[in-house]
Write a protein that holds these residues in place. Structure first.
Motif, PDB file in Angstrom:
ATOM      1  N   THR A   1     -33.137 -79.281   2.593  1.00 43.70           N
ATOM      2  CA  THR A   1     -32.058 -79.689   3.487  1.00 43.70           C
ATOM      3  C   THR A   1     -31.845 -78.716   4.651  1.00 43.70           C
ATOM      4  OG1 THR A   1     -30.461 -78.636   2.009  1.00 43.70           O
ATOM      5  CG2 THR A   1     -30.831 -81.010   1.722  1.00 43.70           C
ATOM      6  N   ALA A   2     -32.751 -77.767   4.826  1.00 39.67           N
ATOM      7  CA  ALA A   2     -32.749 -76.908   6.019  1.00 39.67           C
ATOM      8  C   ALA A   2     -33.774 -77.475   6.990  1.00 39.67           C
ATOM      9  CB  ALA A   2     -33.089 -75.472   5.658  1.00 39.67           C
ATOM     10  N   THR A   3     -33.456 -77.452   8.280  1.00 43.94           N
ATOM     11  CA  THR A   3     -34.375 -78.025   9.270  1.00 43.94           C
ATOM     12  C   THR A   3     -35.639 -77.181   9.416  1.00 43.94           C
ATOM     13  OG1 THR A   3     -33.191 -76.841  11.016  1.00 43.94           O
ATOM     14  CG2 THR A   3     -32.528 -79.109  10.583  1.00 43.94           C
ATOM     15  N   PRO A   4     -36.803 -77.817   9.589  1.00 44.03           N
ATOM     16  CA  PRO A   4     -37.030 -79.257   9.473  1.00 44.03           C
ATOM     17  C   PRO A   4     -36.943 -79.707   8.021  1.00 44.03           C
ATOM     18  CG  PRO A   4     -39.095 -78.105   9.875  1.00 44.03           C
ATOM     19  CD  PRO A   4     -38.021 -77.084   9.984  1.00 44.03           C
ATOM     20  N   THR A   5     -36.226 -80.783   7.791  1.00 44.14           N
ATOM     21  CA  THR A   5     -35.885 -81.212   6.440  1.00 44.14           C
ATOM     22  C   THR A   5     -36.969 -82.086   5.829  1.00 44.14           C
ATOM     23  OG1 THR A   5     -34.845 -83.274   7.159  1.00 44.14           O
ATOM     24  CG2 THR A   5     -33.464 -81.284   7.168  1.00 44.14           C
ATOM     25  N   GLY A   6     -36.661 -82.541   4.612  1.00 43.89           N
ATOM     26  CA  GLY A   6     -37.439 -83.624   4.040  1.00 43.89           C
ATOM     27  C   GLY A   6     -37.108 -84.911   4.788  1.00 43.89           C
ATOM     28  N   ARG A   7     -37.448 -86.026   4.235  1.00 40.50           N
ATOM     29  CA  ARG A   7     -37.288 -87.292   4.952  1.00 40.50           C
ATOM     30  C   ARG A   7     -35.817 -87.552   5.305  1.00 40.50           C
ATOM     31  NH1 ARG A   7     -40.181 -91.564   6.191  1.00 40.50           N
ATOM     32  NH2 ARG A   7     -39.191 -93.611   6.393  1.00 40.50           N
ATOM     33  N   TYR A   8     -35.602 -87.907   6.574  1.00 39.74           N
ATOM     34  CA  TYR A   8     -34.255 -88.245   7.062  1.00 39.74           C
ATOM     35  C   TYR A   8     -33.922 -89.666   6.627  1.00 39.74           C
ATOM     36  CZ  TYR A   8     -30.768 -89.808  10.501  1.00 39.74           C
ATOM     37  OH  TYR A   8     -29.663 -90.339  11.117  1.00 39.74           O
ATOM     38  N   LEU A   9     -32.749 -89.825   5.960  1.00 40.47           N
ATOM     39  CA  LEU A   9     -32.350 -91.130   5.438  1.00 40.47           C
ATOM     40  C   LEU A   9     -31.300 -91.823   6.288  1.00 40.47           C
ATOM     41  CD1 LEU A   9     -32.144 -90.249   1.632  1.00 40.47           C
ATOM     42  CD2 LEU A   9     -34.074 -91.230   2.914  1.00 40.47           C
ATOM     43  N   GLY A  10     -30.503 -91.059   7.009  1.00 36.61           N
ATOM     44  CA  GLY A  10     -29.488 -91.663   7.852  1.00 36.61           C
ATOM     45  C   GLY A  10     -28.276 -90.769   8.018  1.00 36.61           C
ATOM     46  N   THR A  11     -27.234 -91.326   8.618  1.00 37.26           N
ATOM     47  CA  THR A  11     -26.032 -90.588   8.979  1.00 37.26           C
ATOM     48  C   THR A  11     -24.820 -91.194   8.296  1.00 37.26           C
ATOM     49  OG1 THR A  11     -26.964 -90.071  11.143  1.00 37.26           O
ATOM     50  CG2 THR A  11     -24.583 -89.848  10.922  1.00 37.26           C
ATOM     51  N   VAL A  12     -23.870 -90.342   7.911  1.00 32.18           N
ATOM     52  CA  VAL A  12     -22.566 -90.805   7.422  1.00 32.18           C
ATOM     53  C   VAL A  12     -21.506 -90.194   8.325  1.00 32.18           C
ATOM     54  CG1 VAL A  12     -20.955 -90.961   5.512  1.00 32.18           C
ATOM     55  CG2 VAL A  12     -23.420 -90.900   5.059  1.00 32.18           C
ATOM     56  N   HIS A  13     -20.722 -91.047   8.986  1.00 33.71           N
ATOM     57  CA  HIS A  13     -19.716 -90.562   9.921  1.00 33.71           C
ATOM     58  C   HIS A  13     -18.441 -90.142   9.196  1.00 33.71           C
ATOM     59  CE1 HIS A  13     -22.165 -91.762  13.328  1.00 33.71           C
ATOM     60  NE2 HIS A  13     -22.448 -92.865  12.651  1.00 33.71           N
ATOM     61  N   PHE A  14     -17.736 -89.239   9.811  1.00 31.26           N
ATOM     62  CA  PHE A  14     -16.535 -88.650   9.216  1.00 31.26           C
ATOM     63  C   PHE A  14     -15.527 -89.718   8.798  1.00 31.26           C
ATOM     64  CE2 PHE A  14     -12.273 -86.690  10.265  1.00 31.26           C
ATOM     65  CZ  PHE A  14     -12.158 -85.993   9.089  1.00 31.26           C
TER      66      PHE A  14
ATOM     67  N   ALA B   1     -28.251 -96.338   8.178  1.00 31.47           N
ATOM     68  CA  ALA B   1     -29.671 -96.155   8.462  1.00 31.47           C
ATOM     69  C   ALA B   1     -30.163 -97.120   9.526  1.00 31.47           C
ATOM     70  CB  ALA B   1     -30.488 -96.327   7.183  1.00 31.47           C
ATOM     71  N   GLU B   2     -29.263 -97.872  10.145  1.00 23.36           N
ATOM     72  CA  GLU B   2     -29.668 -98.899  11.104  1.00 23.36           C
ATOM     73  C   GLU B   2     -29.970 -98.327  12.493  1.00 23.36           C
ATOM     74  OE1 GLU B   2     -26.728-101.924  11.191  1.00 23.36           O
ATOM     75  OE2 GLU B   2     -26.994-102.481   9.089  1.00 23.36           O
ATOM     76  N   LEU B   3     -29.332 -97.225  12.837  1.00 26.85           N
ATOM     77  CA  LEU B   3     -29.482 -96.669  14.181  1.00 26.85           C
ATOM     78  C   LEU B   3     -30.719 -95.789  14.265  1.00 26.85           C
ATOM     79  CD1 LEU B   3     -27.885 -96.745  16.847  1.00 26.85           C
ATOM     80  CD2 LEU B   3     -26.810 -94.606  16.164  1.00 26.85           C
ATOM     81  N   ASP B   4     -31.610 -96.092  15.191  1.00 24.90           N
ATOM     82  CA  ASP B   4     -32.800 -95.269  15.360  1.00 24.90           C
ATOM     83  C   ASP B   4     -32.403 -93.880  15.869  1.00 24.90           C
ATOM     84  OD1 ASP B   4     -34.540 -97.267  14.582  1.00 24.90           O
ATOM     85  OD2 ASP B   4     -34.782 -98.047  16.624  1.00 24.90           O
ATOM     86  N   PRO B   5     -32.974 -92.816  15.306  1.00 23.68           N
ATOM     87  CA  PRO B   5     -32.622 -91.463  15.742  1.00 23.68           C
ATOM     88  C   PRO B   5     -33.270 -91.113  17.081  1.00 23.68           C
ATOM     89  CG  PRO B   5     -34.332 -91.343  14.098  1.00 23.68           C
ATOM     90  CD  PRO B   5     -33.961 -92.798  14.209  1.00 23.68           C
ATOM     91  N   LEU B   6     -32.832 -90.009  17.645  1.00 26.66           N
ATOM     92  CA  LEU B   6     -33.442 -89.467  18.857  1.00 26.66           C
ATOM     93  C   LEU B   6     -34.781 -88.819  18.523  1.00 26.66           C
ATOM     94  CD1 LEU B   6     -30.234 -87.661  20.204  1.00 26.66           C
ATOM     95  CD2 LEU B   6     -31.221 -89.766  21.151  1.00 26.66           C
ATOM     96  N   ARG B   7     -35.667 -88.811  19.510  1.00 22.68           N
ATOM     97  CA  ARG B   7     -36.928 -88.094  19.378  1.00 22.68           C
ATOM     98  C   ARG B   7     -36.861 -86.816  20.215  1.00 22.68           C
ATOM     99  NH1 ARG B   7     -38.780 -90.121  14.804  1.00 22.68           N
ATOM    100  NH2 ARG B   7     -39.006 -92.402  14.904  1.00 22.68           N
ATOM    101  N   PRO B   8     -37.530 -85.753  19.795  1.00 22.73           N
ATOM    102  CA  PRO B   8     -37.379 -84.461  20.481  1.00 22.73           C
ATOM    103  C   PRO B   8     -37.835 -84.477  21.929  1.00 22.73           C
ATOM    104  CG  PRO B   8     -39.140 -84.370  18.843  1.00 22.73           C
ATOM    105  CD  PRO B   8     -38.402 -85.643  18.609  1.00 22.73           C
ATOM    106  N   THR B   9     -38.719 -85.406  22.306  1.00 25.18           N
ATOM    107  CA  THR B   9     -39.216 -85.432  23.674  1.00 25.18           C
ATOM    108  C   THR B   9     -38.377 -86.311  24.599  1.00 25.18           C
ATOM    109  OG1 THR B   9     -40.738 -87.224  23.040  1.00 25.18           O
ATOM    110  CG2 THR B   9     -41.591 -84.955  22.964  1.00 25.18           C
TER     111      THR B   9
END
Length: 450
Positions: free
Chosen positions: A339-352, A370-378
């Motif tokens: 769970t430290a970056t870079p992590t294992g597989r990203y599963l999604g986000t939970v908002h506050f 898990a519906e929202l596509d994440p950002l890419r580093p580039t």
């Protein structure tokens, strides 16, 4: 919310009307209606030829985000332990110290002066102003400390004597002092937010700015550096010894440390990275591989990350951390170990807000978005900004092509790069369009020789 302020001049140390100036730092300033207009930052005095004590010209009052203005002492009607009241007239022109003026907290505290009679050096702890019969205020007393000295009898060491003496009993305030301490100044502003303290540090002379930086602890200095313009950051870091500079960089957020190191010459940057702890240097090195205006260059590598089997209660406990950036605390990212970056597989986000709606024992894996596509580093800065705006987010996950979470881009970092490069200097240095104040000009003009 407003309140009425009543009372008389603050009595200090048994002498009615005597006010020790370091105690004024940060107290509220009210108009006659009881509305707060700002807080005291410093007191402006004019040093005069001995034995005449300095004359108090006025207060530096911060009336908005990083906007200091001058309040003539003649307009102050009440001074109390927790409030100052003035007559309601305040020129909103930004305060700029003149050559003939001295700031008490920024420049007089921590100074080494000498007793006029014996030549013994002492350190200035505070100075006191007192009203005169003509309604002027003068610096009448100085609180000093003789430092440590050896005790007798039992062979114990004790702290040196602290005492209050007449201003004319000491000399040396007008001399240039190298190596002046900063403990008193820092203590006066210890409750300030880092951004506000950064505004004060920015306006100090270079010598004094370095002294304050050296005296601040690593965490506090790191917080202040993150709020300063790049030129100030580079200047201050360059004045620190390399080992100390590396410690301060470790205390900064990885993204802020990477931004600062990116402004340094390659040789100096590599030297400092080598001195940093490997676990702190590694994420900074990764960030330095990305373009400044890409998602990878904008991101922080320390978002809130939890494993799939974490509960809502455990996730909430992490975002309660008072040192956490509010934008980072707005969501947690669910990833398989590590769970430290870079992590294992990203599963999604939970908002506050979702966390607040669920029972504490609920597993975060059951409520992940898990519906929202994440950002890419580039991704470009413009693309990141549009992503956050489109989905009304204050932060977004940055994930590589293999599905590992690399970090998170927060809205404050996006704004920092969308605004003009010199926006921090503009906030700190911009002057309000306000006409000259005849009373202020008369009070401040030629005071150094009166």
């Amino acid at each position: 919310m407003s309140c009425k302020i009543t009372g008389s001049v603050l009595p200090m140390s048994g002498s009615p009307g005597r006010v020790f100036i370091a105690r004024l730092a940060g107290i509220a300033v009210f108009d006659p209606a009881g509305d707060q207009v700002g807080r005291v930052r410093d007191v402006v005095v004019a040093l005069r030829l001995a034995p005449r004590p300095p004359r108090v010209l006025g207060l530096v009052v911060e009336v908005g985000p990083r906007r200091p203005v001058f309040l003539p002492i003649t307009r102050v009607t009440v001074v109390e332990a927790d409030a100052i009241v003035f007559d309601g007239r305040l020129n909103m022109r930004r305060f700029h110290k003149r050559e003939s003026e001295t700031l008490v907290i920024a420049e007089m505290l921590d100074r080494t002066v000498r007793f006029r009679a014996s030549g013994e050096p002492v350190s200035v702890v505070d100075v006191a102003m007192e009203p005169t019969r003509t309604r002027d205020w003068l610096i009448g007393k100085v609180a000093v400390n003789r430092g440590r000295r050896g005790g007798r009898g039992r062979g114990l060491r004790r702290r040196g004597e602290s005492l209050v003496v007449d201003f004319d009993a000491v000399e040396g305030f007008s001399a240039v002092e190298h190596g002046q301490g900063a403990a008193g100044l820092i203590a006066a502003f210890e409750r300030m937010k880092p951004a506000d303290l950064a505004g004060i540090v920015h306006e100090l002379p270079e010598k004094r700015r370095t002294e304050v930086a050296v005296a601040l602890d690593d965490e506090r200095l790191a917080d202040v550096l993150e709020e300063l313009p790049e030129d100030d950051q580079v200047e201050i870091l360059g004045k620190l010894e390399d080992d100390r500079a590396a410690d301060v960089l470790e205390a900064m957020g990885p993204d802020d440390a990477a931004d600062l190191l990116g402004e340094l010459p390659t040789e100096q940057r590599e030297r400092l990275l080598t001195l940093m702890e490997p676990r702190d240097a590694a994420p900074v090195r990764r960030l330095l591989t990305y373009a400044d205006d890409s998602a990878g260059g904008l991101m922080t590598t320390d978002p809130v990350i939890v494993a799939p089997d974490a509960t809502v209660a455990e996730a909430l406990a992490q975002i309660r951390n008072p040192d956490l950036n509010p934008a980072l605390a707005a969501q947690v990212y669910v990833c398989r170990p590590p769970t430290a970056t870079p992590t294992g597989r990203y599963l999604g986000t939970v908002h506050f807000q979702r966390l607040l709606r669920e029972p504490p024992p609920t597993l975060v894996s059951g409520i992940v978005d898990a519906e929202l596509d994440p950002l890419r580093p580039t991704m470009s800065l413009a693309a990141v900004a549009m992503f956050l705006a489109t989905y009304n987010l204050v932060a977004g996950a940055v994930v590589d092509e293999d599905g590992h979470l690399l970090g998170s881009v927060t809205i404050d970092d996006v704004l920092d790069h969308l605004l003009p490069e010199d926006w921090r200097e503009t906030v700190m240095d911009a002057s309000a369009e306000a006409p000259s104040d005849p009373e202020e000009e008369a009070l401040r003009g030629g005071e150094g020789t009166r």
